[in-house]
Design a protein around this motif. Structure first.
Motif, PDB file in Angstrom:
ATOM      1  N   LEU A   1      99.440  32.622   1.429  1.00  0.00           N
ATOM      2  CA  LEU A   1     100.199  34.241   1.460  1.00  0.00           C
ATOM      3  C   LEU A   1     101.864  34.523   1.792  1.00  0.00           C
ATOM      4  N   ASP A   2     102.049  35.493   0.702  1.00  0.00           N
ATOM      5  CA  ASP A   2     102.995  35.790   0.584  1.00  0.00           C
ATOM      6  C   ASP A   2     103.440  36.889   1.731  1.00  0.00           C
ATOM      7  N   GLN A   3     104.884  36.354   2.581  1.00  0.00           N
ATOM      8  CA  GLN A   3     104.772  37.215   4.127  1.00  0.00           C
ATOM      9  C   GLN A   3     105.007  38.484   3.351  1.00  0.00           C
ATOM     10  N   ARG A   4     105.314  38.770   2.535  1.00  0.00           N
ATOM     11  CA  ARG A   4     105.196  40.363   1.846  1.00  0.00           C
ATOM     12  C   ARG A   4     103.976  41.172   0.814  1.00  0.00           C
ATOM     13  N   MET A   5     103.731  40.420   1.672  1.00  0.00           N
ATOM     14  CA  MET A   5     101.635  40.808   1.948  1.00  0.00           C
ATOM     15  C   MET A   5     101.326  41.223   2.637  1.00  0.00           C
ATOM     16  N   ALA A   6     102.196  40.772   3.807  1.00  0.00           N
ATOM     17  CA  ALA A   6     101.618  41.346   5.234  1.00  0.00           C
ATOM     18  C   ALA A   6     102.210  42.290   5.723  1.00  0.00           C
ATOM     19  N   TYR A   7     101.289  42.648   6.592  1.00  0.00           N
ATOM     20  CA  TYR A   7     101.539  44.353   6.848  1.00  0.00           C
ATOM     21  C   TYR A   7     101.315  43.953   8.272  1.00  0.00           C
ATOM     22  N   PRO A   8     102.284  44.557   9.259  1.00  0.00           N
ATOM     23  CA  PRO A   8     102.197  44.828  10.696  1.00  0.00           C
ATOM     24  C   PRO A   8     101.325  46.052  11.393  1.00  0.00           C
ATOM     25  N   LEU A   9     100.016  45.920  11.601  1.00  0.00           N
ATOM     26  CA  LEU A   9      99.045  46.875  12.053  1.00  0.00           C
ATOM     27  C   LEU A   9      99.733  48.069  13.654  1.00  0.00           C
ATOM     28  N   PRO A  10     100.075  49.332  12.949  1.00  0.00           N
ATOM     29  CA  PRO A  10     100.402  49.726  14.859  1.00  0.00           C
ATOM     30  C   PRO A  10      99.534  49.961  15.499  1.00  0.00           C
ATOM     31  N   GLU A  11     100.135  49.775  16.620  1.00  0.00           N
ATOM     32  CA  GLU A  11      99.446  49.617  18.138  1.00  0.00           C
ATOM     33  C   GLU A  11      98.470  50.365  18.188  1.00  0.00           C
TER      34      GLU A  11
ATOM     35  N   GLU B   1      89.130  48.213  14.350  1.00  0.00           N
ATOM     36  CA  GLU B   1      87.272  48.700  13.491  1.00  0.00           C
ATOM     37  C   GLU B   1      88.002  49.739  12.195  1.00  0.00           C
ATOM     38  N   LEU B   2      89.527  50.007  12.143  1.00  0.00           N
ATOM     39  CA  LEU B   2      89.425  50.855  10.647  1.00  0.00           C
ATOM     40  C   LEU B   2      91.117  50.298  10.472  1.00  0.00           C
ATOM     41  N   ALA B   3      91.205  49.374  10.420  1.00  0.00           N
ATOM     42  CA  ALA B   3      92.358  48.874   9.618  1.00  0.00           C
ATOM     43  C   ALA B   3      91.550  47.985   8.583  1.00  0.00           C
ATOM     44  N   PRO B   4      90.095  47.603   8.042  1.00  0.00           N
ATOM     45  CA  PRO B   4      89.978  47.980   6.815  1.00  0.00           C
ATOM     46  C   PRO B   4      89.563  48.667   5.714  1.00  0.00           C
ATOM     47  N   PHE B   5      90.672  50.143   6.071  1.00  0.00           N
ATOM     48  CA  PHE B   5      90.398  51.289   5.373  1.00  0.00           C
ATOM     49  C   PHE B   5      91.469  51.502   4.459  1.00  0.00           C
ATOM     50  N   ILE B   6      92.967  50.477   5.417  1.00  0.00           N
ATOM     51  CA  ILE B   6      93.923  50.726   4.691  1.00  0.00           C
ATOM     52  C   ILE B   6      94.546  50.032   3.461  1.00  0.00           C
ATOM     53  N   GLU B   7      93.808  49.160   2.864  1.00  0.00           N
ATOM     54  CA  GLU B   7      93.857  48.821   1.706  1.00  0.00           C
ATOM     55  C   GLU B   7      93.307  49.282   0.681  1.00  0.00           C
ATOM     56  N   PRO B   8      91.716  49.573   0.660  1.00  0.00           N
ATOM     57  CA  PRO B   8      91.031  50.661  -0.220  1.00  0.00           C
ATOM     58  C   PRO B   8      91.852  52.351  -0.175  1.00  0.00           C
ATOM     59  N   LEU B   9      91.903  52.676   0.813  1.00  0.00           N
ATOM     60  CA  LEU B   9      93.036  53.906   1.516  1.00  0.00           C
ATOM     61  C   LEU B   9      93.943  53.938   0.130  1.00  0.00           C
ATOM     62  N   SER B  10      95.246  52.919   0.256  1.00  0.00           N
ATOM     63  CA  SER B  10      96.632  52.807  -0.543  1.00  0.00           C
ATOM     64  C   SER B  10      95.979  52.601  -2.224  1.00  0.00           C
TER      65      SER B  10
ATOM     66  N   GLY C   1     102.919  50.557  -3.726  1.00  0.00           N
ATOM     67  CA  GLY C   1     104.056  51.031  -3.673  1.00  0.00           C
ATOM     68  C   GLY C   1     103.003  52.231  -2.668  1.00  0.00           C
ATOM     69  N   THR C   2     101.687  51.318  -2.197  1.00  0.00           N
ATOM     70  CA  THR C   2     101.148  53.013  -0.972  1.00  0.00           C
ATOM     71  C   THR C   2     100.669  52.986   0.170  1.00  0.00           C
ATOM     72  N   PHE C   3     100.627  51.125  -0.198  1.00  0.00           N
ATOM     73  CA  PHE C   3     100.308  50.642   1.799  1.00  0.00           C
ATOM     74  C   PHE C   3     100.696  51.531   3.199  1.00  0.00           C
ATOM     75  N   ASN C   4     102.390  51.764   3.351  1.00  0.00           N
ATOM     76  CA  ASN C   4     102.449  52.136   4.009  1.00  0.00           C
ATOM     77  C   ASN C   4     102.313  53.608   4.654  1.00  0.00           C
ATOM     78  N   GLU C   5     102.035  54.442   3.091  1.00  0.00           N
ATOM     79  CA  GLU C   5     101.888  55.523   3.344  1.00  0.00           C
ATOM     80  C   GLU C   5     100.124  55.766   3.774  1.00  0.00           C
TER      81      GLU C   5
END
Length: 208
Positions: free
Chosen positions: A1-11, A16-25, A160-164
């Motif tokens: 996995l390219d490290q540019r595709m990995a995002y640290p999650l906010p503490e 349980e909500l992390a799986p919603f980040i990608e589809p929400l992007s 370009g929408t992952f962080n948002e």
């Protein structure tokens, strides 16, 4: 996995909500596509109230865009009611005053019948946004598309929408907690994929 595709999650973000980040992007890309189009967005309809449709609704709500869901399954109407989102059935749409007066129709269902109905209910110069791959090859009513001068747009992935999306998951964590997530260990990954196909599960979380 390219490290540019990995995002640290906010503490403060529950796992349980992390799986919603990608589809929400992806939903944010849908919203941005609609906002970048022509015409008004006063009457917006989302076809399909699965997880992609619901997340698209959340992204529109965040920009104060009003919308209505078109969803044939009444059990999904109950969840939408909990989320404060309005829904009607395809037949109710046909019988309503909205027919021929919709500005934007977003298909999140992957149903050819829904895409065809979207064309019929759109007003002149309206937008049809195809946010899901249609599962069969039934043709769209191209005569109506031409006569109404409709704009048909496809959307793909999440440029370009992952962080948002991470920020939006935090903002709407209470809303997203109403969606059903199942957790599995890495050794149970096959079971996790099987469960993910169930209509009553919105996302699965596989953790090591």
């Amino acid at each position: 996995l390219d490290q540019r595709m990995a995002y640290p999650l906010p503490e403060e973000l529950p796992n349980e909500l992390a799986p919603f980040i990608e589809p929400l992007s992806c939903a944010l890309h849908i919203r941005n596509t609609v906002q970048g189009g022509t015409g008004t967005h006063e009457k917006t309809i989302i076809f399909g109230a699965g997880v992609m449709g619901i997340l698209t609704g959340i992204s529109l709500r965040d920009c104060n865009v009003g919308f209505i869901f078109v969803e044939p399954e009444k059990r999904r109407h109950e969840l939408l009611d909990v989320l404060g989102m309005k829904a009607i059935t395809p037949q109710e749409l046909n019988d309503s005053d909205l027919k021929g007066h919709v500005d934007v129709a977003i298909d999140c269902s992957g149903s050819a019948a829904a895409a065809c109905q979207a064309v019929r209910v759109l007003d002149k110069t309206g937008q049809l946004v195809l946010a899901s791959v249609v599962r069969d090859e039934a043709g769209l009513p191209f005569r109506d598309i031409t006569a109404k001068e409709l704009v048909v747009r496809g959307v793909w992935l999440n440029p370009g929408t992952f962080n948002e999306a991470m920020n939006l998951v935090l903002k709407y964590r209470k809303t997203l907690s109403c969606l059903k997530t199942e957790k599995f260990e890495l050794a149970e990954i096959k079971k996790a994929f099987d469960v993910s196909l169930r209509h009553d599960i919105h996302k699965v979380l596989v953790q090591n």
